[in-house]
Enzyme design. Structure first.
Site, PDB file in Angstrom:
ATOM      1  N   LYS A 243     173.075 -24.848 -17.441  1.00 51.04           N
ATOM      2  CA  LYS A 243     174.339 -24.506 -16.594  1.00 51.04           C
ATOM      3  C   LYS A 243     174.009 -23.145 -16.117  1.00 51.04           C
ATOM      4  CE  LYS A 243     177.951 -22.246 -17.877  1.00 51.04           C
ATOM      5  NZ  LYS A 243     178.610 -21.816 -16.555  1.00 51.04           N
ATOM      6  N   GLU A 319     169.857 -12.918 -24.604  1.00 52.90           N
ATOM      7  CA  GLU A 319     169.488 -11.549 -23.831  1.00 52.90           C
ATOM      8  C   GLU A 319     170.928 -11.000 -23.352  1.00 52.90           C
ATOM      9  OE1 GLU A 319     169.334  -9.336 -21.179  1.00 52.90           O
ATOM     10  OE2 GLU A 319     168.245 -10.496 -19.867  1.00 52.90           O
ATOM     11  N   CYS A 353     170.906  -6.295 -16.057  1.00 50.51           N
ATOM     12  CA  CYS A 353     171.294  -5.765 -17.475  1.00 50.51           C
ATOM     13  C   CYS A 353     170.541  -4.678 -18.044  1.00 50.51           C
ATOM     14  CB  CYS A 353     170.748  -7.169 -18.056  1.00 50.51           C
ATOM     15  SG  CYS A 353     169.317  -7.643 -17.648  1.00 50.51           S
ATOM     16  N   GLU A 450     179.273  -0.718 -21.174  1.00 50.01           N
ATOM     17  CA  GLU A 450     178.427  -1.232 -19.877  1.00 50.01           C
ATOM     18  C   GLU A 450     179.348  -1.426 -18.733  1.00 50.01           C
ATOM     19  OE1 GLU A 450     176.793  -4.961 -20.203  1.00 50.01           O
ATOM     20  OE2 GLU A 450     174.834  -4.468 -19.087  1.00 50.01           O
TER      21      GLU A 450
END
Ligand code: NDP
Length: 548
Positions: A243, A319, A353, A450
């Site tokens: 997906k 991750e 990331c 973040e």
């Protein structure tokens, strides 16, 4: 045939009475963008066919972040569609052509797919650009330092390396080739065990595919994230139901189309655009899915891990987010540190990331560093990502842009010094000005959370306090990446030893490679993408013991 190579192959095949290769019947979306015709599917891809979702009343609208125009609507998979795709993948794994295929032939299919991606790389880069705001041409170098750019443009000398092409598409192609090469090198070992005297014993291990794997990917590097995970998964001999992120699904659907032309058997690759809450959740819950590979946020990673445990104890690799520290010592090459620090934060509009979420600059060079960064940041050319002079494109989608605006407002409210930017750009589209905050203290929200956007967070530390800055760099629940700039090799190695992160860059940043394992520690997740280690995420070890 859209390329000359395909055209000649087709002519030769047809003149020899062949059918011209595998057929794929569907009605693609056709656009003329970036002075080229592009086509892609907008349906679900199951068993090598593009099909409608079982509920066509709910579609996903795909938006171009450059001007917020609607590109097309895309079918959205239901729980029933996930079941259909998983069953197709399970059949392909159990009884199709795939499990009978030699590992070397599996590699050939993957090489062929990489070649097709190469032939279509401008088309793929154009689709990525309109769908996710990826900058088509590289330009971050021109205003930073043309000699030592983070990425290089060599226009005029024949080759033009572009960001979308080089990073998003180029690394995707490299990934398929890298893992194609692994297919016939997956080996177990022979293990000396105690003999049951007077007989003798032999023990050896075999590495086997796990079965049907689910993969769920994010929107920041759409095709690259799909490729990182899917190439390792298929090289190991599994089948897959993937997906893509609902906001940027188009290159995954183009890849699906190319996989048919490459010759992958039906059911091996299944791609389901859809929402995380319905389609993603159904993949994580499905009892026939034996492994789930995920890249995305830490909170969703936690939800997924729970679902994997509760459904059928499926294996999982995650991750997740990061708040990667970048430490700049006063003995660093300042030009280099400035250039790489900007790349570390602003590359791919900060939607990265491993972006450096926090810079620690040694006190005695702090002011000089900030003024140099400010000077260069002002020169960044913001604009249409397809424009060849643009270096900074729009953020991926509106909700993300709004989150960044709010993040900057929090920083100001907390008392950090806003040196530059901090707001949406005054023009149509989802553009956020590259931003610099200084005087950031460890307790502030912007020091801990973040942003996933082009926001540089600068703190300082007393000269010579190596252990102190390391303590602060490690005082986070994340542990994805890190970096250090210094000319002192001992200091650099000491930092690499003490920093608690899956990757540490020394005098460089963002230098990822398909052969080098990539993945985080602590709440940045576990399991590796890329490199030989990624294969192990998609293999199981069987021990065979013989007595003779
Ligand atoms: P999410 O974690 O929400 O989404 C990642 C993927 O997971 C998407 O495909 C999403 O679907 C899917 N998903 C969402 N809910 C579920 C669920 N219950 N079960 C299964 N799959 C699910 O990340 P976002 O894209 O919303 O980004 C939010 C933040 O995450 C970013 O701001 C950033 O901080 C971080 N992030 C980190 C990335 C990294 O590379 N480490 C990449 C992207 C984001 P859907 O398409 O519906 O959202």
């Amino acid at each position: 045939a859209t390329t000359f190579d395909e055209f000649t192959k087709l002519v030769v095949t047809k003149s020899r009475g062949g059918s011209g290769g595998p057929k794929l019947v569907f009605t693609p979306i056709q656009l003329n963008v970036n002075k080229r015709d592009i086509t892609f599917a907008n349906q679900l891809f199951i068993n090598n066919e593009f099909v409608d979702a079982s509920d066509t009343s709910r579609v996903l609208r795909t938006i171009n972040p450059n001007d917020e125009s609607v590109i097309c609507s895309v079918q959205s998979a239901t729980k029933g569609d996930v079941d259909r795709a998983v069953k197709a993948a399970n059949d392909a794994f159990e009884s199709g052509e795939w499990p009978l295929m030699n590992a070397r032939d599996r590699g050939k299919l993957m090489f062929r797919l990489a070649d097709l991606m190469e032939q279509h790389k401008e088309e793929l880069a154009t689709i990525e650009s309109i769908d996710s705001g990826a900058v088509y041409t590289l330009a971050i170098k021109t205003h930073i330092d043309s000699k030592l750019s983070v990425c290089r443009s060599t226009r005029g000398s024949g080759a033009v390396y572009t960001l979308a092409i080089k990073t998003h598409i180029g690394m995707s192609i490299d990934t398929w080739r890298y893992f194609a090469g692994w297919c016939d090198k997956i080996q177990g070992s022979t293990i000396p065990i105690n003999n049951a005297r007077p007989n003798r014993n032999l023990s050896f291990t075999k590495k086997e595919p796990i079965g049907v794997c689910g993969i769920i990917t994010p929107w920041n590097y759409p095709l690259m994230m799909v490729s990182w995970k899917m190439a390792a998964c298929l090289a190991a001999g599994n089948t897959v139901v993937l997906k893509p992120a609902q906001v940027s699904p188009l290159t995954a659907l183009k890849l699906a189309e190319l996989s048919v032309y490459a010759g992958f058997p039906p059911g091996v690759i299944n791609i389901l655009p859809g929402t995380g809450s319905v389609c993603g959740q159904a993949i994580a819950d499905h009892p026939l899915v034996r492994k789930l590979g995920f890249t995305g946020s830490t909170p969703i990673g936690q939800t997924i891990m729970k679902s994997c445990a509760e459904s059928n104890m499926k294996r999982v690799s995650l991750e997740l987010g990061g708040k990667s520290p970048l430490i700049i010592f006063n003995d660093a090459d300042l030009d280099r540190a400035v250039r790489h620090a900007m790349g570390a934060v602003f590359f791919n509009k900060g939607e990265n990331c491993i972006a450096a979420g926090r810079l620690f600059v040694e006190q005695s060079i702090h002011d000089q560093f900030v003024s140099r960064v400010l000077e260069e940041t002002k020169k960044i050319k913001i604009g249409d990502p397809l424009d060849r002079s643009t270096s900074h494109g729009p953020q991926n989608h509106r909700a993300h842009l709004e989150k960044l605006v709010e993040y900057a407002q929090i920083g100001v409210k907390e008392g950090a010094k806003l040196v530059y930017g901090g707001a949406q750009v005054d023009r149509p589209g989802l553009f956020f000005t590259p931003t610099i905050f200084t005087a950031v203290t460890d307790d502030m929200y912007i020091a801990r959370e973040e942003s996933f956007g082009p926001i540089m967070i600068v703190s300082t530390f007393p000269d010579g306090d190596v252990d102190g800055v390391l303590r602060r760099a490690n005082a986070t629940e994340f542990g994805l990446a890190s970096g250090v700039f210094t000319r002192d090799i001992s200091k650099a190695l000491y930092v690499t030893e003490k920093v608690n992160a899956g990757t540490c860059f020394v005098n460089c940043y963002n230098k990822t490679d398909v052969a080098a394992p990539f993945g985080g520690f602590k709440q940045s997740g576990f399991g590796k993408d890329l490199g030989q280690e990624a294969l192990n995420e998609y293999l199981k070890t069987k021990t065979i013991t013989i007595e003779y």
